[in-house]
Motif scaffolding. Structure first.
Motif, PDB file in Angstrom:
ATOM      1  N   THR A  27      -9.842  17.589 -19.299  1.00  0.00           N
ATOM      2  CA  THR A  27      -9.335  17.861 -17.962  1.00  0.00           C
ATOM      3  C   THR A  27      -9.763  19.259 -17.553  1.00  0.00           C
ATOM      4  O   THR A  27      -9.951  20.141 -18.382  1.00  0.00           O
ATOM      5  N   TRP A  28      -9.930  19.448 -16.276  1.00  0.00           N
ATOM      6  CA  TRP A  28     -10.317  20.764 -15.759  1.00  0.00           C
ATOM      7  C   TRP A  28      -9.146  21.719 -15.875  1.00  0.00           C
ATOM      8  O   TRP A  28      -7.993  21.345 -15.750  1.00  0.00           O
ATOM      9  N   TRP A  29      -9.462  22.980 -16.061  1.00  0.00           N
ATOM     10  CA  TRP A  29      -8.447  24.020 -16.166  1.00  0.00           C
ATOM     11  C   TRP A  29      -7.843  24.253 -14.794  1.00  0.00           C
ATOM     12  O   TRP A  29      -8.539  24.462 -13.820  1.00  0.00           O
TER      13      TRP A  29
END
Length: 87
Positions: A27-29
């Motif tokens: 998942t993206w930060w």
């Protein structure tokens, strides 16, 4: 033919194993803002006003050979507006 079915079932089983061993998608930060956007806008407006006041003081006091504190007086600005309007 039986061997073909056996190979097919082994291949299918191997594909299922590969699917299970895949790593989950990363998942993206999500960045949490330290200062909200509305606070940033207020800070920028305050800095613009501060720069305008300091610029008027430097311009009036240093370049114009006046007293820098006089740039903050209403009478000075009224005189400038009178000159601009032709009074």
């Amino acid at each position: 033919m039986a061997e073909l079915k056996k190979n097919f079932s082994l291949r299918k089983k191997a594909e299922k194993d590969e699917v299970k061993t895949e790593e989950p998608k990363k998942t993206w930060w999500v960045q949490i803002r330290l200062f909200p956007i509305w606070l940033r806008i207020i800070i920028v407006i305050a800095l613009v006003v501060l720069a305008a006041v300091l610029g008027a003081m430097v311009g009036f006091g240093v370049i114009g050979d006046g007293e820098p504190a006089d740039a903050l007086k209403w009478e000075t600005w009224q005189h400038i507006f009178d000159i601009m309007s032709g009074k």
